[in-house]
Motif scaffolding. Sequence first.
Motif, PDB file in Angstrom:
ATOM      1  N   CYS A  83       0.824  -1.217   0.000  1.00 54.13           N
ATOM      2  CA  CYS A  83       0.000   0.000   0.000  1.00 54.13           C
ATOM      3  C   CYS A  83       0.853   1.259   0.000  1.00 54.13           C
ATOM      4  N   ALA A  84       2.172   1.104  -0.018  1.00 54.83           N
ATOM      5  CA  ALA A  84       3.075   2.250   0.104  1.00 54.83           C
ATOM      6  C   ALA A  84       3.148   3.066  -1.180  1.00 54.83           C
ATOM      7  N   ASP A  85       3.462   4.355  -1.024  1.00 57.30           N
ATOM      8  CA  ASP A  85       3.857   5.172  -2.164  1.00 57.30           C
ATOM      9  C   ASP A  85       5.292   4.840  -2.540  1.00 57.30           C
ATOM     10  N   SER A  86       6.077   4.447  -1.538  1.00 60.00           N
ATOM     11  CA  SER A  86       7.450   4.014  -1.796  1.00 60.00           C
ATOM     12  C   SER A  86       7.913   3.126  -0.643  1.00 60.00           C
ATOM     13  N   ILE A  87       8.890   2.261  -0.931  1.00 51.48           N
ATOM     14  CA  ILE A  87       9.481   1.383   0.070  1.00 51.48           C
ATOM     15  C   ILE A  87      10.971   1.662   0.112  1.00 51.48           C
ATOM     16  N   SER A  88      11.466   2.052   1.287  1.00 53.59           N
ATOM     17  CA  SER A  88      12.889   2.338   1.459  1.00 53.59           C
ATOM     18  C   SER A  88      13.510   1.210   2.280  1.00 53.59           C
ATOM     19  N   MET A  89      14.553   0.592   1.742  1.00 47.27           N
ATOM     20  CA  MET A  89      15.130  -0.592   2.369  1.00 47.27           C
ATOM     21  C   MET A  89      16.528  -0.314   2.886  1.00 47.27           C
ATOM     22  N   GLY A  90      16.783  -0.830   4.091  1.00 48.85           N
ATOM     23  CA  GLY A  90      18.084  -0.650   4.708  1.00 48.85           C
ATOM     24  C   GLY A  90      19.140  -1.546   4.090  1.00 48.85           C
ATOM     25  N   ALA A  91      20.353  -1.429   4.612  1.00 52.31           N
ATOM     26  CA  ALA A  91      21.444  -2.279   4.143  1.00 52.31           C
ATOM     27  C   ALA A  91      21.076  -3.740   4.381  1.00 52.31           C
ATOM     28  N   TYR A  92      21.180  -4.566   3.359  1.00 53.95           N
ATOM     29  CA  TYR A  92      20.840  -5.995   3.349  1.00 53.95           C
ATOM     30  C   TYR A  92      19.430  -6.306   3.868  1.00 53.95           C
ATOM     31  N   ALA A  93      18.489  -5.370   3.692  1.00 56.76           N
ATOM     32  CA  ALA A  93      17.090  -5.626   4.051  1.00 56.76           C
ATOM     33  C   ALA A  93      16.388  -6.361   2.917  1.00 56.76           C
ATOM     34  N   TYR A  94      15.258  -6.987   3.239  1.00 56.30           N
ATOM     35  CA  TYR A  94      14.548  -7.736   2.204  1.00 56.30           C
ATOM     36  C   TYR A  94      13.053  -7.853   2.498  1.00 56.30           C
ATOM     37  N   LEU A  95      12.287  -8.042   1.429  1.00 54.72           N
ATOM     38  CA  LEU A  95      10.899  -8.484   1.502  1.00 54.72           C
ATOM     39  C   LEU A  95      10.885  -9.961   1.114  1.00 54.72           C
TER      40      LEU A  95
ATOM     41  N   TYR B 291      -3.038   2.198  -4.523  1.00 57.30           N
ATOM     42  CA  TYR B 291      -2.068   3.041  -3.825  1.00 57.30           C
ATOM     43  C   TYR B 291      -0.722   3.160  -4.548  1.00 57.30           C
ATOM     44  N   MET B 292       0.052   2.098  -4.612  1.00 60.54           N
ATOM     45  CA  MET B 292       1.405   2.225  -5.154  1.00 60.54           C
ATOM     46  C   MET B 292       1.414   2.717  -6.597  1.00 60.54           C
ATOM     47  N   PHE B 293       0.501   2.223  -7.412  1.00 50.09           N
ATOM     48  CA  PHE B 293       0.459   2.617  -8.823  1.00 50.09           C
ATOM     49  C   PHE B 293      -0.722   3.541  -9.129  1.00 50.09           C
ATOM     50  N   ALA B 294      -1.244   4.213  -8.114  1.00 48.58           N
ATOM     51  CA  ALA B 294      -2.462   5.021  -8.274  1.00 48.58           C
ATOM     52  C   ALA B 294      -2.321   6.093  -9.349  1.00 48.58           C
ATOM     53  N   SER B 295      -1.150   6.707  -9.465  1.00 45.74           N
ATOM     54  CA  SER B 295      -0.951   7.792 -10.429  1.00 45.74           C
ATOM     55  C   SER B 295      -0.338   7.325 -11.746  1.00 45.74           C
TER      56      SER B 295
END
Length: 305
Positions: free
Chosen positions: A122-134, A217-221
């Motif tokens: 649902c994010a407008d953007s996802i910011s990932m830390g060093a070596y973070a993952y989904l 949300y993420m691709f709304a625009s």
Amino acid sequence: MVEKKRDDVLQETPVSLAEKEIDGICMAFRESRNRPLLIMYYPEDRGSVSDDDVEALYSEFRRLGYNRDTKRIKELDVLIHASGGTPHTGYMMAQVLRRFASSVNFLVPYRAGGAGTLTCLCADSISMGAYAYLSPVEVLTEQDGALVSVDYFTDFAIQCWLKAEAALNREKVETKSSVETDLLTEFVKSVGPAGVANFYRQRTVAAKYAYRLLFDYMFASDPHREEKASQVSQKLMFSYPARDFHMDYHICMVLGLKAGEMSEDNSDMTRRIVKTMDKYTQAGVICKLTLKDRRAPFMTLYGET
């Protein structure tokens, strides 16, 4: 009497120290980014996302006076550290977030898997830390106490059949192999037809949740939002490996998500927040076990200054 007061102070010290340290680093991070910050921390041990958390999240916004009709947050940071949980819960958590915030940026210091991944959509953007993952949104079914993915067992059966057929062809044997059918028959007997049907039902539901969040949300625009939402949701559900597959920001970008790296300073600060939560969870100060034998999350909103 004096000694008793000293004992009371000593008993309260762990909680007060935890509150002071956690609030201090969270508020410092919020002020550095000049926007409200929501912490959604789930411990590694028995900390999966639960249906109870949806109401808790809603109440946290209302506690600070936010109202989805008259007082919404213009831009919200959500620091998430979670894995596990049902797609239903991940979807409802995402919808609560978007009811109270016009724009949402997810911050992932280490991981956001399972229901956590779905919520991030649902994010407008996802910011990932060093070596973070989904991780991919995977639906599993139970067999003899172990979690087994129906899809991957099916792939295994097909590969066995292909190898058996290749071996028979090399030996110029005309008999056809039935290994694929035999394996799948035994699997269905073990899991049960209802279990297999339930797997496909839940996966279809999860894919629809993912599509809805991406589309709305993420691709709304994005002028191609329907196509992008469909492609990304299908890949998450059908094209990627099991839930323990780590999708760093490179893979997330290739997938089509609006994901990127945090600055090194933000990565360090968010990881420090998670490590502080880990410390006080292990000490038994926060995220205590509930009657449902799960650890309650640390879910706190640091609102506008």
